[in-house]
Design an enzyme around this catalytic site. Structure first.
Site, PDB file in Angstrom:
ATOM      1  N   LYS A 188       0.799  -1.361   0.070  1.00  0.00           N
ATOM      2  CA  LYS A 188      -0.088  -0.119  -0.134  1.00  0.00           C
ATOM      3  C   LYS A 188       0.907   1.305   0.056  1.00  0.00           C
ATOM      4  O   LYS A 188       1.564   1.681   1.141  1.00  0.00           O
ATOM      5  CB  LYS A 188      -0.966   0.093   1.164  1.00  0.00           C
ATOM      6  CG  LYS A 188      -2.253   0.991   1.068  1.00  0.00           C
ATOM      7  CD  LYS A 188      -2.689   1.417   2.327  1.00  0.00           C
ATOM      8  CE  LYS A 188      -1.748   2.566   3.062  1.00  0.00           C
ATOM      9  NZ  LYS A 188      -1.758   3.714   2.199  1.00  0.00           N
ATOM     10  N   GLY A 241       7.508   4.888   7.017  1.00  0.00           N
ATOM     11  CA  GLY A 241       6.663   6.054   7.355  1.00  0.00           C
ATOM     12  C   GLY A 241       7.222   6.854   8.612  1.00  0.00           C
ATOM     13  O   GLY A 241       8.362   6.685   9.185  1.00  0.00           O
ATOM     14  N   SER A 242       6.337   7.450   9.138  1.00  0.00           N
ATOM     15  CA  SER A 242       6.699   8.447  10.240  1.00  0.00           C
ATOM     16  C   SER A 242       6.415   7.460  11.675  1.00  0.00           C
ATOM     17  O   SER A 242       5.927   6.556  11.611  1.00  0.00           O
ATOM     18  CB  SER A 242       5.602   9.444  10.360  1.00  0.00           C
ATOM     19  OG  SER A 242       4.222   8.761  10.664  1.00  0.00           O
ATOM     20  N   GLU A 244       4.902   8.016  14.304  1.00  0.00           N
ATOM     21  CA  GLU A 244       3.706   8.089  14.951  1.00  0.00           C
ATOM     22  C   GLU A 244       2.734   6.970  14.176  1.00  0.00           C
ATOM     23  O   GLU A 244       2.100   6.187  14.926  1.00  0.00           O
ATOM     24  CB  GLU A 244       2.781   9.158  14.468  1.00  0.00           C
ATOM     25  CG  GLU A 244       3.533  10.368  15.397  1.00  0.00           C
ATOM     26  CD  GLU A 244       4.867  11.149  14.422  1.00  0.00           C
ATOM     27  OE1 GLU A 244       4.871  10.780  13.412  1.00  0.00           O
ATOM     28  OE2 GLU A 244       5.745  11.604  15.131  1.00  0.00           O
ATOM     29  N   GLY A 246       4.042   4.381  12.184  1.00  0.00           N
ATOM     30  CA  GLY A 246       4.661   3.107  12.697  1.00  0.00           C
ATOM     31  C   GLY A 246       4.254   2.568  13.963  1.00  0.00           C
ATOM     32  O   GLY A 246       4.108   1.429  14.101  1.00  0.00           O
ATOM     33  N   GLU A 263      10.866   0.957   9.145  1.00  0.00           N
ATOM     34  CA  GLU A 263      11.872   1.939   8.614  1.00  0.00           C
ATOM     35  C   GLU A 263      11.174   3.567   8.857  1.00  0.00           C
ATOM     36  O   GLU A 263      10.258   3.996   8.020  1.00  0.00           O
ATOM     37  CB  GLU A 263      11.923   1.834   7.175  1.00  0.00           C
ATOM     38  CG  GLU A 263      12.823   0.648   6.744  1.00  0.00           C
ATOM     39  CD  GLU A 263      13.985   0.732   6.871  1.00  0.00           C
ATOM     40  OE1 GLU A 263      14.749   1.554   7.383  1.00  0.00           O
ATOM     41  OE2 GLU A 263      14.661  -0.531   6.590  1.00  0.00           O
ATOM     42  N   CYS A 297      14.190  10.665   4.690  1.00  0.00           N
ATOM     43  CA  CYS A 297      14.236  10.216   6.053  1.00  0.00           C
ATOM     44  C   CYS A 297      15.812  10.323   6.661  1.00  0.00           C
ATOM     45  O   CYS A 297      16.047  10.535   7.865  1.00  0.00           O
ATOM     46  CB  CYS A 297      13.832   8.644   6.231  1.00  0.00           C
ATOM     47  SG  CYS A 297      14.975   7.653   5.199  1.00  0.00           S
ATOM     48  N   GLU A 393      11.504  15.871  13.816  1.00  0.00           N
ATOM     49  CA  GLU A 393      11.600  15.598  12.171  1.00  0.00           C
ATOM     50  C   GLU A 393      10.914  16.690  11.771  1.00  0.00           C
ATOM     51  O   GLU A 393       9.685  16.902  11.718  1.00  0.00           O
ATOM     52  CB  GLU A 393      11.265  14.394  11.811  1.00  0.00           C
ATOM     53  CG  GLU A 393      11.812  14.158  10.318  1.00  0.00           C
ATOM     54  CD  GLU A 393      11.149  12.689  10.083  1.00  0.00           C
ATOM     55  OE1 GLU A 393      10.288  12.240  10.307  1.00  0.00           O
ATOM     56  OE2 GLU A 393      12.366  12.187   9.239  1.00  0.00           O
TER      57      GLU A 393
HETATM   58  P1  NAD Z   1       2.922   8.403   7.184  1.00  0.00           P
HETATM   59  O1  NAD Z   1       3.321   7.540   8.208  1.00  0.00           O
HETATM   60  O2  NAD Z   1       1.906   9.543   7.392  1.00  0.00           O
HETATM   61  O3  NAD Z   1       2.369   7.354   6.270  1.00  0.00           O
HETATM   62  C1  NAD Z   1       3.165   6.262   5.832  1.00  0.00           C
HETATM   63  C2  NAD Z   1       2.206   5.230   5.039  1.00  0.00           C
HETATM   64  O4  NAD Z   1       1.598   4.805   6.324  1.00  0.00           O
HETATM   65  C3  NAD Z   1       1.118   5.704   4.158  1.00  0.00           C
HETATM   66  O5  NAD Z   1       1.134   4.816   3.171  1.00  0.00           O
HETATM   67  C4  NAD Z   1       0.060   5.825   4.788  1.00  0.00           C
HETATM   68  O6  NAD Z   1      -1.161   5.760   4.158  1.00  0.00           O
HETATM   69  C5  NAD Z   1       0.091   4.535   5.917  1.00  0.00           C
HETATM   70  N1  NAD Z   1      -0.883   4.798   6.959  1.00  0.00           N
HETATM   71  C6  NAD Z   1      -1.273   5.759   7.756  1.00  0.00           C
HETATM   72  N2  NAD Z   1      -2.046   5.504   8.791  1.00  0.00           N
HETATM   73  C7  NAD Z   1      -2.083   4.110   8.654  1.00  0.00           C
HETATM   74  C8  NAD Z   1      -2.840   3.113   9.574  1.00  0.00           C
HETATM   75  N3  NAD Z   1      -3.400   3.376  10.499  1.00  0.00           N
HETATM   76  N4  NAD Z   1      -2.431   1.885   9.167  1.00  0.00           N
HETATM   77  C9  NAD Z   1      -1.829   1.561   8.115  1.00  0.00           C
HETATM   78  N5  NAD Z   1      -1.097   2.285   7.494  1.00  0.00           N
HETATM   79  C10 NAD Z   1      -1.175   3.685   7.585  1.00  0.00           C
HETATM   80  O7  NAD Z   1       4.273   8.851   6.785  1.00  0.00           O
HETATM   81  P2  NAD Z   1       4.588   9.904   5.484  1.00  0.00           P
HETATM   82  O8  NAD Z   1       3.945  11.060   5.957  1.00  0.00           O
HETATM   83  O9  NAD Z   1       4.043   9.116   4.201  1.00  0.00           O
HETATM   84  O10 NAD Z   1       5.959  10.011   5.102  1.00  0.00           O
HETATM   85  C11 NAD Z   1       6.947  10.667   5.943  1.00  0.00           C
HETATM   86  C12 NAD Z   1       7.711   9.894   6.793  1.00  0.00           C
HETATM   87  O11 NAD Z   1       8.317   8.608   6.415  1.00  0.00           O
HETATM   88  C13 NAD Z   1       8.743  10.580   7.686  1.00  0.00           C
HETATM   89  O12 NAD Z   1       8.840  10.229   8.873  1.00  0.00           O
HETATM   90  C14 NAD Z   1      10.090   9.841   7.000  1.00  0.00           C
HETATM   91  O13 NAD Z   1      11.234  10.090   7.861  1.00  0.00           O
HETATM   92  C15 NAD Z   1       9.544   8.597   6.895  1.00  0.00           C
HETATM   93  N6  NAD Z   1      10.372   7.820   5.818  1.00  0.00           N
HETATM   94  C16 NAD Z   1      11.437   6.788   6.551  1.00  0.00           C
HETATM   95  C17 NAD Z   1      12.075   6.013   5.556  1.00  0.00           C
HETATM   96  C18 NAD Z   1      13.017   4.927   6.024  1.00  0.00           C
HETATM   97  O14 NAD Z   1      13.573   4.294   5.281  1.00  0.00           O
HETATM   98  N7  NAD Z   1      13.482   5.290   7.402  1.00  0.00           N
HETATM   99  C19 NAD Z   1      12.206   6.255   4.199  1.00  0.00           C
HETATM  100  C20 NAD Z   1      11.149   7.212   3.703  1.00  0.00           C
HETATM  101  C21 NAD Z   1      10.327   8.071   4.593  1.00  0.00           C
END
Ligand code: NAD
Length: 501
Positions: A188, A241-242, A244, A246, A263, A297, A393
């Site tokens: 997703k 993702g973030s 929060e 995660g 991640e 990230c 961040e």
């Molecule tokens: P986000 O956490 O808002 O969303 C990430 C994903 O999670 C999206 O696909 C979103 O639809 C999904 N999501 C949201 N709520 C969910 C739930 N309740 N259940 C399941 N999935 C859900 O993050 P973002 O704003 O899209 O991306 C930015 C963040 O990603 C930053 O914190 C960045 O550092 C991090 N990031 C980390 C890496 C890494 O490899 N460490 C790489 C890229 C980005």
């Protein structure tokens, strides 16, 4: 239809996709049934298209399709799986332009970066395509005389969740090792940037990826994402993702006793000593925080500089900001595009405003394009490492510059956050470089360099940056589990009702 909506449709058609985002399930492009999701062009702030959230029902269909297809895929020889993956790599390379154009348009990332990221995706499939027949166990010399050997087995179906900052890159990064090791996948992407992941998997099926082995859900986390996490076929959840989100995802997975890889974000320290080549360090600092408009990230968002060269380096960086080419992500000359979406744009703006009220001297270039979610490259000087902007961040082109006096202080400052993703040191002293690399808490660390990342090298973090590893051979371990097989070869087998000796 606006000219850019027209570009969107044309590129979608080149990739065999319809005129709006659709999920890709069991080989078919399917409309969702949930709430409407709008895609806004971050450069014009105009609507590009809209689509319906995949919702929970499509998530169930996706998991069942992956479960069925995975059985046959895991039975194929490693060489046969590898062949398909090499074919996918070639198909991706043949489609760099439409994939990169769509990514640039929707994510707002400069097209020159998008071209590189798409080519990197091809490299990921080629790299893991070379591993398919080389993942094996070992023979263990147990004391009992049994023959004991291990096998690395696929997990079954894995569910991957990716963010909006590098959608196709992150998709390839996770899909390639998962299928190389015989798994089925449901992925997703972010609801804000779904189409390049669909295009990638659609292309892969055209060149031999079995129907239904990889399925893409276009939609929201709490609906489609949650249903996939909960589905009985899913054996592991990989989240990028973030912190929060995660935490929510890992807790949902843990409730069903499913493991996860997280991640997450970072607040990486980029440390510059007084003996460093300041010209190189300045270029490195620019790349670390301004490339991708800081939406990375591993962004070097805390610039720790020896007090004796602090002002000089901040001056160099300030001058350098003015020569960065901000503009239309579709323009080949653009080096930094807009922030990818409105929510993030307001977050970055609020962070800078708060930093200013906390006493930061805000150094930023004064001109930016007239439209779009642009944040000009920004330096926050005069804050301390405990201030909000130095601990949170920002995920934008905003760096906090903090002076230090000694090596010990630099390391202590670098480690004084809740994150542990990446970091770098700039120095001419090789001993100091290794000492600092040893002592800074980071999954990835660079010496006189920044942002060098390759599919063959492990990647991941600790604490609020997550756990588990992507890429390299570590990812092969994440996507397999060990089975230990015992065979008693004695003429009269002795059944051991306990430990063997
Ligand atoms: P986000 O956490 O808002 O969303 C990430 C994903 O999670 C999206 O696909 C979103 O639809 C999904 N999501 C949201 N709520 C969910 C739930 N309740 N259940 C399941 N999935 C859900 O993050 P973002 O704003 O899209 O991306 C930015 C963040 O990603 C930053 O914190 C960045 O550092 C991090 N990031 C980390 C890496 C890494 O490899 N460490 C790489 C890229 C980005």
């Amino acid at each position: 239809m606006t000219a850019r909506a027209d570009i969107f449709r044309t590129q979608m058609a080149k990739l065999g996709l319809g005129s709006k985002p659709q999920s890709f399930i069991n080989g078919a492009l399917v409309d969702g049934t949930g709430d409407t999701i709008e895609l806004i062009d971050p450069y014009t702030e105009q609507r590009l298209t809209s689509y319906a959230d995949a919702g929970a029902d499509l998530a169930v269909e996706a998991c069942l399709a992956a479960q069925t297809a995975q059985v046959g895929w895991a039975k194929l020889s490693g060489a046969a799986r590898g062949q398909v993956m090499q074919d996918i790599a070639r198909a991706v390379l043949a489609n760099v332009d439409p994939l990169a154009t769509l990514e640039a348009l929707i994510a707002g990332k400069p097209i020159r970066d998008c071209r590189v990221e798409v080519a990197k995706v091809a490299e990921m499939f080629a790299y893991y395509g070379g591993w398919t027949d080389k993942v094996h166990g070992e023979v263990i010399p147990v004391p009992s005389g049994h023959l004991n050997y291990t096998k690395r087995e696929p997990l079954g179906v894995v569910f991957q969740i990716t963010p909006w900052n590098a959608p196709v890159f992150t998709g390839g990064w996770q899909i390639a090792p998962a299928i190389a090791t015989g798994n089925g996948v449901v992925i997703k992407p972010s609801e804000l940037t779904p189409v390049t992941t669909v295009a990638l998997v659609h292309l892969a099926e055209q060149v031999g990826l079995p129907t239904g082995l990889v399925n893409v859900l276009c939609g929201l986390g709490p609906t489609a994402g949650q249903a996939a996490i909960d589905h009985h076929a899913v054996r592991k959840v990989i989240f990028v993702g973030s912190p929060e989100t995660g935490r929510i995802v890992a807790m949902s997975a843990a409730k069903a006793l499913k493991p996860s890889v997280l991640e997450l974000g970072g607040k990486s320290a980029n440390i510059v000593f007084e003996d460093a080549n300041l010209k190189h360090a300045c270029l490195g600092a620019q790349a670390a925080i301004f490339s991708g408009a800081g939406q990375s990230c591993v962004a070097g968002s805390r610039l720790l500089v020896h007090r004796s060269v602090h002002n000089e380096l901040v001056d160099m960086l300030t001058k350098g900001m003015n020569s960065i080419r901000l503009g239309d992500p579709l323009d080949n000359a653009t080096e930094v595009g807009p922030i990818s979406n409105a929510r993030q744009f307001f977050h970055v703006g609020n962070m800078v405003a708060r930093a200013q009220s906390d006493g930061a001297n805000v150094l930023r270039r004064d001109n930016k394009p007239d439209t779009g979610f642009f944040v000009p490259p920004t330096i926050l000087d005069g804050l301390s490492n405990t201030d909000h902007a130095a601990q949170t961040e920002i995920f934008g082109p905003v760096v906090t510059a903090i002076p230090f006096e000694t090596e010990e202080e630099a390391v202590a400052l670098a480690n004084a956050t809740a994150f542990g993703l990446a970091g770098a040191v700039w120095t001419a002293d090789v001993g100091r470089a290794h000492r600092v690399a040893d002592h800074v808490r980071a999954g990835t660390f660079w010496i006189n360099s920044y942002k060098a990342i390759h599919v063959s090298s492990p990647f991941g973090g600790s604490l609020n940056s997550g756990f588990g590893r992507s890429s390299g051979t570590d990812a092969l371990m994440e996507y397999t589990s060990a089975k230990s097989v015992w065979l008693d070869s004695a003429p009269t087998p002795q059944i051991a009702f306990g430990y063997v000796s």
